[in-house]
Design a protein around this motif. Sequence first.
Motif, short mmCIF file in Angstrom:
data_model
loop_
_atom_site.label_atom_id
_atom_site.label_comp_id
_atom_site.label_asym_id
_atom_site.label_seq_id
_atom_site.Cartn_x
_atom_site.Cartn_y
_atom_site.Cartn_z
N VAL A 59 0.84 -1.21 0.00
CA VAL A 59 0.00 0.00 0.00
C VAL A 59 0.87 1.26 0.00
O VAL A 59 0.62 2.21 -0.76
N ALA A 60 1.91 1.26 0.85
CA ALA A 60 2.80 2.42 0.91
C ALA A 60 3.53 2.62 -0.42
O ALA A 60 3.73 3.76 -0.87
N ALA A 61 3.94 1.53 -1.05
CA ALA A 61 4.61 1.63 -2.35
C ALA A 61 3.69 2.21 -3.40
O ALA A 61 4.08 3.09 -4.19
N ILE A 62 2.43 1.74 -3.43
CA ILE A 62 1.46 2.25 -4.40
C ILE A 62 1.22 3.74 -4.19
O ILE A 62 1.13 4.52 -5.15
N GLU A 63 1.14 4.16 -2.92
CA GLU A 63 0.90 5.58 -2.64
C GLU A 63 2.08 6.44 -3.10
O GLU A 63 1.91 7.62 -3.43
N ARG A 64 3.28 5.85 -3.15
CA ARG A 64 4.46 6.61 -3.52
C ARG A 64 4.83 6.51 -5.01
O ARG A 64 5.68 7.25 -5.48
N VAL A 65 4.21 5.59 -5.74
CA VAL A 65 4.49 5.47 -7.17
C VAL A 65 4.27 6.78 -7.92
O VAL A 65 5.04 7.12 -8.83
N PRO A 66 3.24 7.59 -7.58
CA PRO A 66 3.05 8.86 -8.29
C PRO A 66 4.22 9.83 -8.20
O PRO A 66 4.25 10.83 -8.93
N VAL A 67 5.18 9.58 -7.30
CA VAL A 67 6.40 10.38 -7.27
C VAL A 67 7.05 10.39 -8.65
O VAL A 67 7.65 11.39 -9.08
N LEU A 68 6.93 9.28 -9.37
CA LEU A 68 7.54 9.18 -10.70
C LEU A 68 6.86 10.10 -11.72
O LEU A 68 7.39 10.33 -12.80
N LEU A 69 5.68 10.63 -11.37
CA LEU A 69 4.98 11.57 -12.24
C LEU A 69 5.33 13.02 -11.93
O LEU A 69 4.76 13.94 -12.51
N GLN A 70 6.28 13.23 -11.01
CA GLN A 70 6.61 14.59 -10.59
C GLN A 70 7.01 15.51 -11.75
O GLN A 70 6.57 16.66 -11.79
N CYS A 89 -7.14 19.67 -5.98
CA CYS A 89 -6.55 18.59 -5.17
C CYS A 89 -7.20 18.53 -3.79
O CYS A 89 -7.51 17.44 -3.28
N ASP A 90 -7.41 19.67 -3.16
CA ASP A 90 -8.04 19.67 -1.83
C ASP A 90 -9.46 19.12 -1.88
O ASP A 90 -9.86 18.32 -1.03
N PHE A 91 -10.23 19.54 -2.88
CA PHE A 91 -11.63 19.13 -2.93
C PHE A 91 -11.77 17.62 -3.17
O PHE A 91 -12.56 16.95 -2.52
N PHE A 92 -10.96 17.08 -4.08
CA PHE A 92 -11.10 15.66 -4.38
C PHE A 92 -10.50 14.78 -3.30
O PHE A 92 -10.94 13.65 -3.09
N ARG A 93 -9.52 15.29 -2.55
CA ARG A 93 -9.05 14.52 -1.39
C ARG A 93 -10.11 14.50 -0.29
O ARG A 93 -10.26 13.51 0.42
N PHE A 94 -10.83 15.61 -0.16
CA PHE A 94 -11.96 15.65 0.78
C PHE A 94 -12.98 14.56 0.43
O PHE A 94 -13.42 13.80 1.30
N LEU A 95 -13.36 14.45 -0.84
CA LEU A 95 -14.34 13.45 -1.25
C LEU A 95 -13.79 12.03 -1.11
O LEU A 95 -14.48 11.13 -0.60
N LEU A 96 -12.55 11.82 -1.52
CA LEU A 96 -11.97 10.47 -1.53
C LEU A 96 -11.80 9.91 -0.12
O LEU A 96 -12.23 8.79 0.18
N GLY A 122 -1.88 9.54 -3.62
CA GLY A 122 -0.51 9.87 -3.99
C GLY A 122 -0.45 10.85 -5.15
O GLY A 122 0.34 11.80 -5.12
N VAL A 123 -1.26 10.64 -6.17
CA VAL A 123 -1.27 11.54 -7.34
C VAL A 123 -1.66 12.96 -6.92
O VAL A 123 -1.00 13.94 -7.27
N LEU A 124 -2.77 13.07 -6.18
CA LEU A 124 -3.25 14.38 -5.75
C LEU A 124 -2.25 15.07 -4.82
O LEU A 124 -2.05 16.29 -4.91
N GLY A 125 -1.61 14.30 -3.95
CA GLY A 125 -0.64 14.87 -3.03
C GLY A 125 0.58 15.42 -3.75
O GLY A 125 1.07 16.52 -3.44
N GLN A 126 1.09 14.68 -4.73
CA GLN A 126 2.26 15.15 -5.48
C GLN A 126 1.96 16.43 -6.25
O GLN A 126 2.77 17.37 -6.26
N LEU A 127 0.82 16.48 -6.90
CA LEU A 127 0.44 17.66 -7.67
C LEU A 127 0.24 18.86 -6.75
O LEU A 127 0.66 19.98 -7.06
#
Length: 413
Positions: A59-70, A89-96, A122-127
Motif C-alpha cells: 500500500v505504501a509503495a502504491i501511494e508513492r508510485v506517483p512520485v515518478l509523475l513529478q 486537489c483539496d476538494f477531491f481529497r476531501f471526497l476520496l 498519492g497523485v493528488l498529493g504530489q500535484l
Amino acid sequence: MSGADAWEGEEKPSFKSNHQALRFIGGNLVSFFGDQIYLIAFPLMVLALTGSPLNMGIVAAIERVPVLLQPLAGVLADRLNRKRILLFCDFFRFLLLGSIGVLFLFEIITIYVLYAAAFAIGVLGQLYQTSQFASIPKLVREQDLDLVNAWNTGVFHTAVFLAPGLGGWIVTLYNPGVGMIINSFSFFIGFLVVWSLRVESEQMQGEKRSFIHDISEGFRFVIHQKPLLYTNIAMFFSVFGTTLFLTMLIVHLKAEIGFSAVSIGWLLSIGGLGAIGGALISPVLRSRVTYRTLMFGCGAVGGLSILLFSFYHTFVALALLNAVGTICASISSPCIVTLRQKLTPEYLLARVQATSRFMTWALMPVGALVAGIIGEYISTSMTIAVGGTVSIIASFIYLHPSLKNVDAEEGAL
C-alpha cells in the motif's frame, strides 16, 4: 534571476503583517492535523483487513508510485493556474478520504479499494505539493522565505504534536474510519483557505512547447545548479532510508513491540513537540550556521536516531529517539526548500521542485516495498536498522564544496 525577480516590483508586506501568508500557514496547520490522523488510521485499516506487514509495504509503495509523475506535475503547475490546481486537489481529497472512511465504517471495503485509494491520494498529493511550493514566493518577500518555510515546518510539527494523540484515542474509542472522515474535512478547510488567497501564477508565455521540452528544462537547470544537484543526491539515499523507517513505524510499534493505538499516538505527539522547537530555531541557526553544516549535522544525527530506534523497546526511549529525528528533520527541511526557492527563477519554480522531488523520491516506492518484504520475512527491527544506516551514510554527501560556495556567495551579498 531569482524567484523574486518575477514579481516585477510588486510590494509585499513584512512577514508579521502579511495576512495572506499567515492565513496560508493556518490552513496548513489544519491540513497537517488531518494528515497525522491519517498516518495512524490508514495503516491500522490495512492491518485490520490483512494483518500483514507485506500488505502495508505494498500500500505504501502504491501511494508513492506517483512520485515518478513529478516531472509532469511540475510542467502542469508552471503551465496552468496554480490556485485552481490547489483547489482541485483539496476538494477531491476531501471526497476520496471521506468515502474511504464511510466504506470502512460499514465494513464494505476491501484491500483492493485501499490500493486504488492509495494511488489516487498519492497523485493528488504530489500535484498539490509541487503547486504549493511554487506559490509560496508569490505570497512573501524573498528575505522572508527562510522564515515562512520555518514557520510552515513548525505548524506541521505542531500538528505532529497534537494530532497523533487525539488520533490514537479516536481510533481506539471509535474506528479508523472515523479518523479518516475527520481527515477529509481538514482538506475541505484547506480548500476554503486556498480560495481566499491571491496565489495566481505567471504562466509560461510564448510559443507552445512540448511537455518533453519543458520537463528537460527543469532537469537541465537542476543539473547545472550544483548545490541543488548534490542536495538532491544526498536526499536520494536518505529518503530511501527514512522510507524504510516510516513504512514500518506503526507496524513495528503495534505488531512487534505491542503498543496500543493510544500509546503510538502519544509517542508520535512527543516527537512532534520537539520538532516544533526545531522548526522555530531553524531560522536562528541559519543566521549563524551554514546550510552545509546544518544539513550534514541533521542528516547524521537523524540517521543515528533511526538506527538506535531499532534496538529499544521502552516507550520513553523510543519517544526520545523519535523526537531527535523529527527535530533534525524540522531544522534541515526549511533549509532545503529555501535553497530551491532562492536559486530558481519564478517561471521554473514548479518544474525545479518537481524535478528535485523526482530525483530524491524515485526510490520511495521501492523503499516501501523493500520495507514490507524485510518486515514480513525478517523483522521490522531489521528494516528500521537498515534505514538508519543508509541515512547516516547519505548525510556525508551534504559536505560537497558546492554547498560551501552557496554560503560564501550569500555572505558576500
